[in-house]
Design a protein around this motif. Structure first.
Motif, short mmCIF file in Angstrom:
data_model
loop_
_atom_site.label_atom_id
_atom_site.label_comp_id
_atom_site.label_asym_id
_atom_site.label_seq_id
_atom_site.Cartn_x
_atom_site.Cartn_y
_atom_site.Cartn_z
N GLN A 59 -18.98 -5.12 28.87
CA GLN A 59 -20.41 -4.77 28.81
C GLN A 59 -20.68 -3.56 29.69
OE1 GLN A 59 -23.14 -8.04 28.79
NE2 GLN A 59 -24.70 -6.89 29.92
N GLU A 60 -21.39 -2.58 29.13
CA GLU A 60 -21.66 -1.35 29.88
C GLU A 60 -23.00 -1.42 30.59
OE1 GLU A 60 -20.92 2.29 27.88
OE2 GLU A 60 -18.77 1.86 27.82
N GLY A 61 -23.12 -0.62 31.64
CA GLY A 61 -24.34 -0.59 32.42
C GLY A 61 -24.70 0.82 32.85
N ASN A 62 -25.49 0.91 33.90
CA ASN A 62 -26.01 2.20 34.36
C ASN A 62 -25.21 2.82 35.49
OD1 ASN A 62 -28.39 2.34 32.62
ND2 ASN A 62 -29.06 0.52 33.75
N GLY A 63 -24.01 2.30 35.74
CA GLY A 63 -23.23 2.79 36.87
C GLY A 63 -22.25 3.90 36.52
N ASP A 90 -29.81 -10.13 33.06
CA ASP A 90 -30.21 -10.88 31.85
C ASP A 90 -29.25 -12.03 31.59
OD1 ASP A 90 -32.33 -9.23 31.41
OD2 ASP A 90 -31.40 -8.08 29.78
N GLU A 91 -27.99 -11.84 31.99
CA GLU A 91 -27.00 -12.89 31.78
C GLU A 91 -26.98 -13.89 32.95
OE1 GLU A 91 -26.25 -9.64 31.15
OE2 GLU A 91 -26.20 -9.84 28.97
N TYR A 92 -26.81 -13.39 34.19
CA TYR A 92 -26.61 -14.33 35.31
C TYR A 92 -27.80 -14.48 36.24
CZ TYR A 92 -24.76 -9.93 37.38
OH TYR A 92 -24.58 -8.62 37.78
N GLY A 93 -28.91 -13.83 35.97
CA GLY A 93 -30.10 -14.02 36.80
C GLY A 93 -29.99 -13.35 38.16
N ALA A 94 -30.73 -13.87 39.11
CA ALA A 94 -30.82 -13.27 40.45
C ALA A 94 -29.95 -14.05 41.44
CB ALA A 94 -32.27 -13.30 40.91
N GLY A 102 -31.65 -15.90 34.12
CA GLY A 102 -31.19 -15.23 32.91
C GLY A 102 -30.74 -16.28 31.91
N GLN A 103 -29.54 -16.09 31.38
CA GLN A 103 -28.98 -17.07 30.44
C GLN A 103 -27.96 -17.97 31.13
OE1 GLN A 103 -27.86 -14.96 26.63
NE2 GLN A 103 -28.69 -13.22 27.72
N ASN A 104 -27.91 -17.89 32.48
CA ASN A 104 -26.96 -18.68 33.27
C ASN A 104 -25.54 -18.52 32.75
OD1 ASN A 104 -29.09 -19.88 34.86
ND2 ASN A 104 -29.59 -21.06 33.04
N MET A 105 -25.19 -17.28 32.46
CA MET A 105 -23.84 -17.01 31.96
C MET A 105 -23.34 -15.65 32.47
SD MET A 105 -24.73 -16.13 27.98
CE MET A 105 -23.32 -15.05 27.71
N CYS A 106 -22.08 -15.37 32.21
CA CYS A 106 -21.49 -14.11 32.65
C CYS A 106 -21.60 -13.05 31.56
CB CYS A 106 -20.02 -14.32 33.00
SG CYS A 106 -19.77 -15.32 34.48
#
Ligand SMILES: [Cu+2]
Length: 253
Positions: A92-96, A108-112, A83-87
């Motif tokens: 930040q909202e999500g699907n939970g 997208d921010e911290y990758g896998a 991702g962007q190697n960041m937190c």
């Protein structure tokens, strides 16, 4: 008039010097320097922590101190890369649950997941990211382990691409992982068990690891690299100043 011009030149040269001064420190981290991360909460979990890492070849020595997590429930923890190697931001909202950020919402921010920070005898590969029997399960804990990773992962972590993520959030305050929302990583688990609780970006060290080689490797390396950075900065400032003065002299003639 003359004085203000010189002041402007000095300020410009200082600006030119700044990015150059950062160069040597970054190069040094890639040679196996020390990294630290300040972990801050995601999902309003109230969790925080600090991580230290040292890369030596394909060995990564990592220590982690956390607090404010749900007590008595396993906390999956990983080094993510990509991702962007960041937190993500805490808000930040999500699907939970009620817009909670799920693990994949932050990709997208911290990758896998690149490294699973399990305790012995847990395996540490990305595929062991949900080895719940081998993760810490306290509200506050100290974790330390030296882990063998691939050369690529070692280089990425040394370059500052690693992001430490600790998972497990009790959104509804029930005291355990429950609720109807299923985990985006494993539908057999409630989403609370895997939603990210704290996150920190591993960057070149600002402080020393609390144990193991603090007085030797870490301190002496820092002692060498800082004056080098200063010297580069001073050199750049000097050259920048000379160049601008030369240009001014030509202009006046
Ligand atoms: Cu993770």
């Amino acid at each position: 008039m003359r004085t203000s011009r010189i002041a402007t030149l000095a300020a410009t040269a200082a600006l030119v010097g700044l990015p150059l001064a950062a160069g040597p420190a970054i190069a040094n981290a890639q040679d196996g320097g020390e990294l630290t991360a300040e972990l801050s909460q995601l999902n309003d979990s109230g969790a925080s922590g600090t991580a230290w890492a040292m890369v030596d070849g394909n060995q990564v020595e990592i220590s982690l101190e956390t607090e404010g997590l749900l007590d008595g429930a396993p906390h999956a923890q990983h080094i993510h890369i990509g991702g962007q190697n960041m937190c993500p931001a805490n808000d930040q909202e999500g699907n939970g649950f009620e817009g909670a950020l799920q693990t994949s919402d932050g990709a997208d921010e911290y990758g896998a997941i690149a490294v699973s920070l399990t305790k012995e005898p847990g395996m540490t590969g990305a595929e062991h990211g949900l080895d719940v029997d081998n993760f810490p399960a306290e509200a506050s804990y100290t974790y330390s382990r030296t882990i063998e990773v691939s050369e690529e992962v070692a280089q990425q972590i040394a370059a500052g691409d690693g992001v430490v993520v600790v998972h497990g959030v009790d959104h509804d305050g029930s005291g355990k992982y429950d609720g109807d929302t299923k985990s985006d990583l494993d539908p057999a688990l409630p989403s609370e068990a895997t939603d990210p609780a704290a996150c920190g970006e591993l960057n070149a060290a600002q402080m020393s690891m609390p144990h193991g080689g603090v007085e030797t490797g870490g301190t002496s390396t820092a002692g060498i690299e800082y004056p080098t950075a200063l010297a580069f900065g001073t050199l750049a400032l000097g050259l920048g100043g000379l160049g601008l003065f030369a240009a001014r002299r030509r202009a006046t003639k």
